[in-house]
Design a protein around this motif. Structure first.
Motif, PDB file in Angstrom:
ATOM      1  N   LEU A 273       0.868  -1.177   0.000  1.00  0.00           N
ATOM      2  CA  LEU A 273       0.000   0.000   0.000  1.00  0.00           C
ATOM      3  C   LEU A 273       0.906   1.229   0.000  1.00  0.00           C
ATOM      4  N   ILE A 274       0.992   1.888  -1.151  1.00  0.00           N
ATOM      5  CA  ILE A 274       1.981   2.962  -1.303  1.00  0.00           C
ATOM      6  C   ILE A 274       1.381   4.356  -1.210  1.00  0.00           C
ATOM      7  N   ASP A 275       0.039   4.478  -1.317  1.00  0.00           N
ATOM      8  CA  ASP A 275      -0.539   5.826  -1.340  1.00  0.00           C
ATOM      9  C   ASP A 275      -2.041   5.727  -1.039  1.00  0.00           C
ATOM     10  N   TYR A 276      -2.618   6.885  -0.738  1.00  0.00           N
ATOM     11  CA  TYR A 276      -4.037   6.918  -0.370  1.00  0.00           C
ATOM     12  C   TYR A 276      -4.605   8.279  -0.714  1.00  0.00           C
ATOM     13  N   ILE A 277      -5.847   8.291  -1.227  1.00  0.00           N
ATOM     14  CA  ILE A 277      -6.549   9.528  -1.578  1.00  0.00           C
ATOM     15  C   ILE A 277      -7.938   9.476  -0.959  1.00  0.00           C
ATOM     16  N   GLU A 278      -8.353  10.554  -0.333  1.00  0.00           N
ATOM     17  CA  GLU A 278      -9.732  10.650   0.159  1.00  0.00           C
ATOM     18  C   GLU A 278     -10.164  12.110   0.154  1.00  0.00           C
ATOM     19  N   ASN A 279     -11.405  12.334  -0.235  1.00  0.00           N
ATOM     20  CA  ASN A 279     -11.956  13.687  -0.227  1.00  0.00           C
ATOM     21  C   ASN A 279     -13.474  13.567  -0.207  1.00  0.00           C
ATOM     22  N   ASN A 280     -14.147  14.691  -0.004  1.00  0.00           N
ATOM     23  CA  ASN A 280     -15.604  14.700  -0.082  1.00  0.00           C
ATOM     24  C   ASN A 280     -16.072  16.011  -0.673  1.00  0.00           C
ATOM     25  N   GLY A 281     -17.276  15.997  -1.191  1.00  0.00           N
ATOM     26  CA  GLY A 281     -17.865  17.212  -1.745  1.00  0.00           C
ATOM     27  C   GLY A 281     -17.258  17.675  -3.053  1.00  0.00           C
ATOM     28  N   VAL A 282     -16.543  16.780  -3.770  1.00  0.00           N
ATOM     29  CA  VAL A 282     -15.955  17.150  -5.062  1.00  0.00           C
ATOM     30  C   VAL A 282     -16.446  16.176  -6.125  1.00  0.00           C
ATOM     31  N   ALA A 283     -16.387  16.607  -7.384  1.00  0.00           N
ATOM     32  CA  ALA A 283     -16.871  15.794  -8.494  1.00  0.00           C
ATOM     33  C   ALA A 283     -15.879  14.690  -8.840  1.00  0.00           C
ATOM     34  N   LEU A 284     -16.345  13.751  -9.652  1.00  0.00           N
ATOM     35  CA  LEU A 284     -15.525  12.597 -10.007  1.00  0.00           C
ATOM     36  C   LEU A 284     -14.246  12.998 -10.727  1.00  0.00           C
ATOM     37  N   ASP A 285     -14.304  14.068 -11.533  1.00  0.00           N
ATOM     38  CA  ASP A 285     -13.104  14.454 -12.285  1.00  0.00           C
ATOM     39  C   ASP A 285     -11.983  14.938 -11.362  1.00  0.00           C
ATOM     40  N   TRP A 286     -12.323  15.372 -10.122  1.00  0.00           N
ATOM     41  CA  TRP A 286     -11.271  15.751  -9.170  1.00  0.00           C
ATOM     42  C   TRP A 286     -10.385  14.558  -8.863  1.00  0.00           C
ATOM     43  N   TYR A 287     -11.001  13.397  -8.663  1.00  0.00           N
ATOM     44  CA  TYR A 287     -10.232  12.190  -8.346  1.00  0.00           C
ATOM     45  C   TYR A 287      -9.425  11.729  -9.556  1.00  0.00           C
ATOM     46  N   GLY A 288     -10.000  11.903 -10.756  1.00  0.00           N
ATOM     47  CA  GLY A 288      -9.248  11.564 -11.958  1.00  0.00           C
ATOM     48  C   GLY A 288      -7.985  12.399 -12.074  1.00  0.00           C
ATOM     49  N   ARG A 289      -8.092  13.704 -11.791  1.00  0.00           N
ATOM     50  CA  ARG A 289      -6.908  14.567 -11.838  1.00  0.00           C
ATOM     51  C   ARG A 289      -5.906  14.182 -10.751  1.00  0.00           C
ATOM     52  N   ALA A 290      -6.428  13.853  -9.554  1.00  0.00           N
ATOM     53  CA  ALA A 290      -5.535  13.466  -8.454  1.00  0.00           C
ATOM     54  C   ALA A 290      -4.719  12.232  -8.817  1.00  0.00           C
ATOM     55  N   LEU A 291      -5.330  11.279  -9.499  1.00  0.00           N
ATOM     56  CA  LEU A 291      -4.587  10.098  -9.938  1.00  0.00           C
ATOM     57  C   LEU A 291      -3.566  10.454 -11.008  1.00  0.00           C
ATOM     58  N   ARG A 292      -3.970  11.296 -11.959  1.00  0.00           N
ATOM     59  CA  ARG A 292      -3.064  11.663 -13.059  1.00  0.00           C
ATOM     60  C   ARG A 292      -1.851  12.447 -12.569  1.00  0.00           C
TER      61      ARG A 292
END
Length: 422
Positions: A273-292
């Motif tokens: 387990l090398i990394d972790y992302i969590e957020n709330n109240g944001v659209a799906l494209d926010w997570y796509g950008r975070a991964l990119r």
């Protein structure tokens, strides 16, 4: 004017009321009276505070309903003895005639507190709260007026409250009090003996002797994580990203709630387990950008079954939206929650976790637990709180893991030969 509010502090809390430090932590056994003491400390502060206009004081419980059930009656019964004080039932607050205010909040909706300022806050049972309530919202609210904070609670393992207590030790900016039932004299010895005979040893040590090392009842992963760490202290530490391996991103998708993503690499039978992302109240494209934005080569994203459901507004599923962003996807195997939890337990002994990048997720997984009726000893399944999203994403990751075949294992061993593990 002299007003008798009818409050006489119990002996263990006298020093707390006299403290001069900005921050305070109180570890107290059950029925010690910590909530009453904390509420009265805020009432006293609100009556005497005149350093700045319109002082704001907050009491925060893990849940809004809990704040209402536990603290609202205490606050009203004492504060309304001050002439001119106005209660507001709808907002659980009292306004004093000097312009200062005490208000109750729940950490289950801590975003509601964004944008306010505070001169003093009490966080009750802070170990049951999402750590981001303090770091992202409440601590900044204290900044410009240099407000004070008190953390109170009873131990539930080495969680966020434990870390606060450790920070307070030998720190001149902190007041620290640990109130064990065997030392305070607030519960008669005979009653303590009766409690000990009716409770498990861990329950008694945790609830009445303030032990952070006592096992937490119903915690799904605390024991296997502790055992894995004892077997090899480096198992939770620095786990570097291996550019030669794909990164598997396992999602728990929230709707109007947190979305959690575990990022892992599979090296043979090892899970890293090398990394972790969590957020709330944001659209799906926010997570796509975070991964990119991360330097990872992604395997197909691991998604839960509900990612295939189409949204009414767009007519598209989140699988389709993520694939439109250029990601490949796959659906995690459909297992019962109980079978998934057992899978995670079985896989943790061969899992390595980066303690820094995965800190938020790791805290949640350690505290993920079942909801238990303490009287009937009946389990109602996993407790849905701030820990659930991380735990669900980890469950999808572990159930989607595939044991390497002999040929795959040989290729992966050749790939990682001479890597960081060797």
């Amino acid at each position: 004017m002299e007003i008798d509010l009818g409050y006489k502090p119990r002996a263990p809390f006298v020093d707390y009321h006299r403290r001069r430090s900005r921050f305070a932590a109180i570890v107290a056994h059950r029925r010690a009276g910590k909530t009453v003491a904390a509420i009265m400390d805020q009432v006293d502060a609100a009556l005497s505070f005149d350093a700045l206009p319109n002082g704001r004081f907050a009491y925060v419980a893990p849940f809004y309903a809990q704040a209402k059930d536990v603290a609202w009656t205490y606050l009203k019964s004492y504060a309304l003895k001050v002439p001119g004080t106005i209660p507001n039932e709808a907002e659980l607050r009292v306004d004093f005639p000097n312009g200062n205010r005490v208000r109750l909040y729940g950490a289950d909706n801590y975003d509601r507190m964004r944008g306010i300022y505070l001169d003093d806050v009490v966080m009750d049972e802070v170990g049951d709260m999402d750590p981001r309530a303090w770091s992202e919202v409440i601590r900044p609210a204290l900044a410009d007026r240099q407000g004070k904070a008190t953390f109170i609670g009873t131990p539930k393992g080495r969680n966020g409250f434990y870390e606060i207590v450790e920070r307070a030790k030998d720190n001149p900016d902190w007041y620290l009090s640990i109130l064990r039932a065997s030392e305070t004299g607030l519960i008669p010895p005979g009653e303590l003996e009766a409690l000990r005979s009716e409770m498990s040893e861990d329950e008694f040590l945790r609830e009445f002797e303030c032990s952070f090392d006592a096992a937490v009842e119903g915690a799904y992963y605390a024991r296997p994580l502790n055992e894995a760490e004892i077997a090899n202290p480096k198992r939770i530490g620095h786990v570097p990203h291996d550019p030669a391996l794909e990164v598997h991103a396992a999602w728990d998708l929230g709707i109007g709630d947190s979305t959690a993503i575990w990022l892992a690499q599979f090296a043979g039978r090892e899970i890293r387990l090398i990394d972790y992302i969590e957020n709330n109240g944001v659209a799906l494209d926010w997570y796509g950008r975070a991964l990119r934005e991360k330097p990872y080569l992604y395997a197909p994203l691991i998604l839960p079954h509900d990612a295939q459901a189409r949204e009414l507004g767009t007519g598209k599923s989140r699988v389709e939206m993520l694939e439109a962003m250029g990601f490949r996807t796959r659906i995690a195997p459909r297992l019962s929650v109980e079978d998934g939890i057992e899978t995670v337990r079985r896989m943790l002994p061969r899992t390595w976790i980066d303690a820094t990048r995965c800190d938020t997720g790791l805290r949640a997984v350690r505290e993920y637990r079942e909801k238990v009726d303490p009287k009937r000893k009946v389990s109602f399944g996993p407790l849905h709180d701030w820990t659930s999203h991380s735990a669900d994403a980890l469950r999808y990751l572990m159930t989607a893991y595939e044991e390497p075949t002999a040929s795959r294992r040989e290729r992966q061993v050749a790939t990682v030969q001479g890597g960081w593990m060797s």
